[in-house]
Design a protein around this motif. Structure first.
Motif, PDB file in Angstrom:
ATOM      1  N   ASN A  27      31.847  -0.246 -23.458  1.00 53.65           N
ATOM      2  CA  ASN A  27      30.715  -1.146 -23.272  1.00 53.65           C
ATOM      3  C   ASN A  27      30.407  -1.751 -24.642  1.00 53.65           C
ATOM      4  O   ASN A  27      29.882  -1.067 -25.523  1.00 53.65           O
ATOM      5  CB  ASN A  27      29.497  -0.383 -22.743  1.00 53.65           C
ATOM      6  N   ALA A 127      35.005   7.735 -13.171  1.00 59.63           N
ATOM      7  CA  ALA A 127      34.132   7.098 -12.183  1.00 59.63           C
ATOM      8  C   ALA A 127      35.014   6.576 -11.061  1.00 59.63           C
ATOM      9  O   ALA A 127      35.974   5.855 -11.308  1.00 59.63           O
ATOM     10  CB  ALA A 127      33.347   5.960 -12.814  1.00 59.63           C
ATOM     11  N   TRP A 129      36.176   4.396  -7.978  1.00 66.88           N
ATOM     12  CA  TRP A 129      36.032   3.131  -7.283  1.00 66.88           C
ATOM     13  C   TRP A 129      36.732   3.275  -5.936  1.00 66.88           C
ATOM     14  O   TRP A 129      37.843   3.808  -5.865  1.00 66.88           O
ATOM     15  CB  TRP A 129      36.660   1.999  -8.088  1.00 66.88           C
ATOM     16  N   ARG A 139      33.907  -0.770  -3.375  1.00 63.39           N
ATOM     17  CA  ARG A 139      32.640  -0.100  -3.659  1.00 63.39           C
ATOM     18  C   ARG A 139      32.704   0.487  -5.074  1.00 63.39           C
ATOM     19  O   ARG A 139      33.603   1.280  -5.375  1.00 63.39           O
ATOM     20  CB  ARG A 139      32.342   0.993  -2.645  1.00 63.39           C
ATOM     21  N   ALA A 140      31.764   0.100  -5.913  1.00 63.61           N
ATOM     22  CA  ALA A 140      31.721   0.553  -7.300  1.00 63.61           C
ATOM     23  C   ALA A 140      31.037   1.922  -7.404  1.00 63.61           C
ATOM     24  O   ALA A 140      30.369   2.364  -6.461  1.00 63.61           O
ATOM     25  CB  ALA A 140      30.970  -0.476  -8.150  1.00 63.61           C
ATOM     26  N   PRO A 141      31.191   2.606  -8.532  1.00 60.28           N
ATOM     27  CA  PRO A 141      30.546   3.912  -8.703  1.00 60.28           C
ATOM     28  C   PRO A 141      29.020   3.873  -8.584  1.00 60.28           C
ATOM     29  O   PRO A 141      28.405   4.897  -8.285  1.00 60.28           O
ATOM     30  CB  PRO A 141      30.966   4.329 -10.119  1.00 60.28           C
ATOM     31  N   ASN A 142      28.406   2.707  -8.810  1.00 56.52           N
ATOM     32  CA  ASN A 142      26.949   2.593  -8.649  1.00 56.52           C
ATOM     33  C   ASN A 142      26.558   2.235  -7.209  1.00 56.52           C
ATOM     34  O   ASN A 142      25.406   1.889  -6.938  1.00 56.52           O
ATOM     35  CB  ASN A 142      26.381   1.559  -9.617  1.00 56.52           C
ATOM     36  N   HIS A 143      27.558   2.299  -6.290  1.00 56.15           N
ATOM     37  CA  HIS A 143      27.359   2.089  -4.849  1.00 56.15           C
ATOM     38  C   HIS A 143      27.146   0.623  -4.466  1.00 56.15           C
ATOM     39  O   HIS A 143      26.902   0.334  -3.296  1.00 56.15           O
ATOM     40  CB  HIS A 143      26.192   2.938  -4.316  1.00 56.15           C
ATOM     41  N   GLN A 144      27.259  -0.284  -5.412  1.00 49.98           N
ATOM     42  CA  GLN A 144      27.239  -1.709  -5.083  1.00 49.98           C
ATOM     43  C   GLN A 144      28.621  -2.117  -4.581  1.00 49.98           C
ATOM     44  O   GLN A 144      29.634  -1.483  -4.909  1.00 49.98           O
ATOM     45  CB  GLN A 144      26.850  -2.541  -6.311  1.00 49.98           C
ATOM     46  N   GLN A 200      32.147  -8.259 -11.242  1.00 49.86           N
ATOM     47  CA  GLN A 200      31.013  -8.172 -12.177  1.00 49.86           C
ATOM     48  C   GLN A 200      29.745  -8.747 -11.555  1.00 49.86           C
ATOM     49  O   GLN A 200      28.667  -8.135 -11.629  1.00 49.86           O
ATOM     50  CB  GLN A 200      31.352  -8.929 -13.458  1.00 49.86           C
ATOM     51  N   THR A 203      28.645  -6.333  -8.421  1.00 53.30           N
ATOM     52  CA  THR A 203      28.290  -4.924  -8.639  1.00 53.30           C
ATOM     53  C   THR A 203      27.520  -4.672  -9.924  1.00 53.30           C
ATOM     54  O   THR A 203      26.912  -3.610 -10.078  1.00 53.30           O
ATOM     55  CB  THR A 203      29.557  -4.046  -8.660  1.00 53.30           C
ATOM     56  N   LEU A 205      29.000  -4.177 -12.662  1.00 54.65           N
ATOM     57  CA  LEU A 205      29.910  -3.375 -13.488  1.00 54.65           C
ATOM     58  C   LEU A 205      31.188  -4.156 -13.754  1.00 54.65           C
ATOM     59  O   LEU A 205      31.628  -4.946 -12.919  1.00 54.65           O
ATOM     60  CB  LEU A 205      30.267  -2.061 -12.793  1.00 54.65           C
TER      61      LEU A 205
END
Length: 227
Positions: A27, A127, A129, A139-144, A200, A203, A205
């Motif tokens: 990041n 993480a 995916w 589906r991303a690790p943040n559930h988006q 991006q 999600t 991310l």
């Protein structure tokens, strides 16, 4: 993923380094001068730094000195055009962990940062995916979730099936059902850029996709495919 602050005042190189480090999973906070570093640096969040030394508002060596005098344990890679031995010795004396000269292979920079991350126990946590290839949803690790085109789903299926391994451009093109010899590879570059942007935007991310210079891509974290 480890948070890294990048201090580089030359715009083209700054963007190249930003993209390269993001592809490796960092990041990245990009700043262009010492004043920008002072505003953006968060000791509790940033644990790695790539620092240019010749800056428009001062000397990066003085920044390194100040950080060490404050007791900072920041992992520091000096990345500079100053390549003389005496300059390298001074950089190490003032507290740089690694000292690289501009023009080196960027893989050397990546290796230096990975060594620092290991020493500082900053290895990124896996993480997962999740790709639902039937519904064409990622589906991303943040559930988006990001909804995918048919072609984007095929590309991700090929990459995520080999998560952690390098996948050549030819393998991706053939997964798309195209003929490698007649395929215009600029189409793949455009598709990957569009896919990154879509994920991006949807999600929040970055897609964990590392670019292998002119050779292909690597989906570098854990993945699960439901087909």
């Amino acid at each position: 993923m480890p948070d890294l602050i990048l201090l580089e005042d030359e715009p083209v190189l700054a963007e190249e380094l930003h993209e390269f480090l993001a592809d490796y999973g960092y990041n990245v906070t990009l700043v262009h001068d010492l004043a920008g570093f002072a505003r953006a640096f968060e000791p509790e969040r940033h644990h790695l730094a790539v620092l240019d030394l010749g800056l428009p508002d001062g000397d990066g060596l003085e920044l390194i000195r100040a950080l060490r005098e404050q007791g900072s344990h920041l992992g520091i890679v000096a990345f500079t055009a100053r390549g003389a031995t005496v300059q390298k010795v001074e950089g190490f004396r003032l507290g740089a962990d690694h000292y690289l000269t501009k023009g080196c292979d960027l893989e050397e920079l990546a290796a230096a940062l990975q060594a620092l991350a290991r020493r500082l126990n900053l290895a990124p946590r896996p993480a997962t995916w999740h790709l639902d290839s039937r519904a064409r949803v990622l589906r991303a690790p943040n559930h988006q979730v990001a909804r995918l085109s048919h072609q984007d789903s095929l590309v991700l299926q090929r990459l995520m099936a080999s998560a952690g391994a390098d996948v050549g451009r030819r393998q991706i093109v053939e997964a798309l059902g195209e003929d490698w010899l007649s395929y215009d590879q600029r189409r793949l570059d455009t598709q990957i850029r569009r896919l990154r942007r879509n994920v991006q935007d949807a999600t929040g991310l970055e897609l964990p996709l590392k670019t292998l210079r002119n050779n292909g891509y690597c989906f570098y974290t854990s993945a699960w495919i439901n087909d």
